[in-house]
Design a protein around this motif. Structure first.
Motif, PDB file in Angstrom:
ATOM      1  N   GLY A   1      14.167  -5.207  11.416  1.00  0.00           N
ATOM      2  CA  GLY A   1      13.528  -4.346  10.427  1.00  0.00           C
ATOM      3  C   GLY A   1      14.535  -3.489   9.676  1.00  0.00           C
ATOM      4  O   GLY A   1      15.609  -3.192  10.198  1.00  0.00           O
ATOM      5  N   GLY A   2      14.184  -3.102   8.467  1.00  0.00           N
ATOM      6  CA  GLY A   2      15.047  -2.248   7.666  1.00  0.00           C
ATOM      7  C   GLY A   2      14.549  -0.823   7.681  1.00  0.00           C
ATOM      8  O   GLY A   2      13.785  -0.437   8.556  1.00  0.00           O
ATOM      9  N   THR A   3      14.998  -0.060   6.724  1.00  0.00           N
ATOM     10  CA  THR A   3      14.536   1.313   6.606  1.00  0.00           C
ATOM     11  C   THR A   3      13.115   1.333   6.071  1.00  0.00           C
ATOM     12  O   THR A   3      12.626   0.337   5.529  1.00  0.00           O
ATOM     13  N   SER A   4      12.452   2.474   6.198  1.00  0.00           N
ATOM     14  CA  SER A   4      11.081   2.556   5.688  1.00  0.00           C
ATOM     15  C   SER A   4      11.073   2.377   4.173  1.00  0.00           C
ATOM     16  O   SER A   4      10.143   1.790   3.619  1.00  0.00           O
ATOM     17  N   ASP A   5      12.110   2.862   3.480  1.00  0.00           N
ATOM     18  CA  ASP A   5      12.193   2.639   2.028  1.00  0.00           C
ATOM     19  C   ASP A   5      12.237   1.147   1.720  1.00  0.00           C
ATOM     20  O   ASP A   5      11.560   0.668   0.804  1.00  0.00           O
ATOM     21  N   GLU A   6      13.044   0.415   2.483  1.00  0.00           N
ATOM     22  CA  GLU A   6      13.133  -1.029   2.262  1.00  0.00           C
ATOM     23  C   GLU A   6      11.782  -1.698   2.512  1.00  0.00           C
ATOM     24  O   GLU A   6      11.359  -2.556   1.736  1.00  0.00           O
ATOM     25  N   GLU A   7      11.112  -1.283   3.593  1.00  0.00           N
ATOM     26  CA  GLU A   7       9.798  -1.850   3.896  1.00  0.00           C
ATOM     27  C   GLU A   7       8.813  -1.571   2.766  1.00  0.00           C
ATOM     28  O   GLU A   7       8.020  -2.442   2.393  1.00  0.00           O
ATOM     29  N   GLU A   8       8.842  -0.356   2.239  1.00  0.00           N
ATOM     30  CA  GLU A   8       7.919   0.002   1.149  1.00  0.00           C
ATOM     31  C   GLU A   8       8.185  -0.833  -0.091  1.00  0.00           C
ATOM     32  O   GLU A   8       7.248  -1.289  -0.755  1.00  0.00           O
ATOM     33  N   VAL A   9       9.457  -1.022  -0.414  1.00  0.00           N
ATOM     34  CA  VAL A   9       9.809  -1.825  -1.590  1.00  0.00           C
ATOM     35  C   VAL A   9       9.311  -3.256  -1.397  1.00  0.00           C
ATOM     36  O   VAL A   9       8.683  -3.832  -2.300  1.00  0.00           O
ATOM     37  N   LEU A  10       9.558  -3.831  -0.226  1.00  0.00           N
ATOM     38  CA  LEU A  10       9.084  -5.191   0.040  1.00  0.00           C
ATOM     39  C   LEU A  10       7.565  -5.273  -0.067  1.00  0.00           C
ATOM     40  O   LEU A  10       7.026  -6.237  -0.620  1.00  0.00           O
ATOM     41  N   GLU A  11       6.886  -4.267   0.449  1.00  0.00           N
ATOM     42  CA  GLU A  11       5.423  -4.269   0.433  1.00  0.00           C
ATOM     43  C   GLU A  11       4.894  -4.266  -1.008  1.00  0.00           C
ATOM     44  O   GLU A  11       3.956  -5.006  -1.339  1.00  0.00           O
ATOM     45  N   VAL A  12       5.493  -3.450  -1.855  1.00  0.00           N
ATOM     46  CA  VAL A  12       5.051  -3.403  -3.255  1.00  0.00           C
ATOM     47  C   VAL A  12       5.286  -4.742  -3.935  1.00  0.00           C
ATOM     48  O   VAL A  12       4.414  -5.240  -4.667  1.00  0.00           O
ATOM     49  N   ILE A  39      18.761  -0.092  -2.400  1.00  0.00           N
ATOM     50  CA  ILE A  39      17.809  -0.730  -1.482  1.00  0.00           C
ATOM     51  C   ILE A  39      17.768  -2.241  -1.746  1.00  0.00           C
ATOM     52  O   ILE A  39      17.814  -3.051  -0.814  1.00  0.00           O
ATOM     53  N   LEU A  40      17.697  -2.627  -3.029  1.00  0.00           N
ATOM     54  CA  LEU A  40      17.636  -4.046  -3.362  1.00  0.00           C
ATOM     55  C   LEU A  40      18.928  -4.759  -2.967  1.00  0.00           C
ATOM     56  O   LEU A  40      18.890  -5.903  -2.509  1.00  0.00           O
ATOM     57  N   ASN A  41      20.077  -4.079  -3.116  1.00  0.00           N
ATOM     58  CA  ASN A  41      21.344  -4.667  -2.666  1.00  0.00           C
ATOM     59  C   ASN A  41      21.289  -4.980  -1.179  1.00  0.00           C
ATOM     60  O   ASN A  41      21.700  -6.066  -0.744  1.00  0.00           O
ATOM     61  N   ASN A  42      20.792  -4.019  -0.391  1.00  0.00           N
ATOM     62  CA  ASN A  42      20.701  -4.217   1.054  1.00  0.00           C
ATOM     63  C   ASN A  42      19.763  -5.378   1.391  1.00  0.00           C
ATOM     64  O   ASN A  42      20.071  -6.208   2.250  1.00  0.00           O
ATOM     65  N   LEU A  43      18.627  -5.425   0.706  1.00  0.00           N
ATOM     66  CA  LEU A  43      17.665  -6.499   0.958  1.00  0.00           C
ATOM     67  C   LEU A  43      18.250  -7.853   0.558  1.00  0.00           C
ATOM     68  O   LEU A  43      18.023  -8.860   1.232  1.00  0.00           O
ATOM     69  N   GLU A  44      19.019  -7.864  -0.537  1.00  0.00           N
ATOM     70  CA  GLU A  44      19.627  -9.109  -0.997  1.00  0.00           C
ATOM     71  C   GLU A  44      20.684  -9.590  -0.005  1.00  0.00           C
ATOM     72  O   GLU A  44      20.762 -10.788   0.285  1.00  0.00           O
ATOM     73  N   GLU A  45      21.478  -8.667   0.521  1.00  0.00           N
ATOM     74  CA  GLU A  45      22.498  -9.034   1.498  1.00  0.00           C
ATOM     75  C   GLU A  45      21.887  -9.673   2.734  1.00  0.00           C
ATOM     76  O   GLU A  45      22.478 -10.542   3.359  1.00  0.00           O
ATOM     77  N   ARG A  46      20.680  -9.223   3.091  1.00  0.00           N
ATOM     78  CA  ARG A  46      20.010  -9.767   4.278  1.00  0.00           C
ATOM     79  C   ARG A  46      19.171 -11.011   3.942  1.00  0.00           C
ATOM     80  O   ARG A  46      18.506 -11.558   4.810  1.00  0.00           O
ATOM     81  N   GLY A  47      19.211 -11.428   2.678  1.00  0.00           N
ATOM     82  CA  GLY A  47      18.509 -12.648   2.283  1.00  0.00           C
ATOM     83  C   GLY A  47      17.011 -12.481   2.128  1.00  0.00           C
ATOM     84  O   GLY A  47      16.275 -13.474   2.122  1.00  0.00           O
ATOM     85  N   LEU A  48      16.541 -11.228   2.010  1.00  0.00           N
ATOM     86  CA  LEU A  48      15.102 -10.984   1.929  1.00  0.00           C
ATOM     87  C   LEU A  48      14.574 -11.040   0.502  1.00  0.00           C
ATOM     88  O   LEU A  48      13.404 -11.362   0.281  1.00  0.00           O
ATOM     89  N   VAL A  49      15.405 -10.708  -0.457  1.00  0.00           N
ATOM     90  CA  VAL A  49      15.004 -10.810  -1.865  1.00  0.00           C
ATOM     91  C   VAL A  49      16.142 -11.428  -2.657  1.00  0.00           C
ATOM     92  O   VAL A  49      17.290 -11.446  -2.214  1.00  0.00           O
ATOM     93  N   ARG A  50      15.809 -11.925  -3.843  1.00  0.00           N
ATOM     94  CA  ARG A  50      16.812 -12.330  -4.816  1.00  0.00           C
ATOM     95  C   ARG A  50      16.431 -11.757  -6.156  1.00  0.00           C
ATOM     96  O   ARG A  50      15.252 -11.639  -6.473  1.00  0.00           O
TER      97      ARG A  50
END
Length: 65
Positions: A1-12, A39-50
């Motif tokens: 899991g990531g930070t709550s901010d990351e989770e919120e961004v993914l949820e939206v 936040i998007l950079n972190n998610l991209e590094e983990r392969g969760l978003v592009r």
């Protein structure tokens, strides 16, 4: 899991059907553009978003579905 901010961004993004313009995220959250980008950079590094360039804006797509 990531930070709550990351989770919120993914949820939206999920609620918007799995992809949305990056600028939608700036308006959705009370966050600076820099923070959303981080936040998007972190998610991209983990392969969760592009992020894809579409015209003059970035589209954010969820990769984990």
């Amino acid at each position: 899991g990531g930070t709550s901010d990351e989770e919120e961004v993914l949820e939206v993004i999920r609620q918007k059907g799995g992809s949305c313009p990056q600028k939608d995220l700036y308006t959705e959250f009370e966050m600076s553009q820099a923070k959303v980008s981080l936040i998007l950079n972190n998610l991209e590094e983990r392969g969760l978003v592009r992020r894809f360039r579409e015209g003059r804006e970035n589209m954010v797509h969820i990769m984990d579905e």
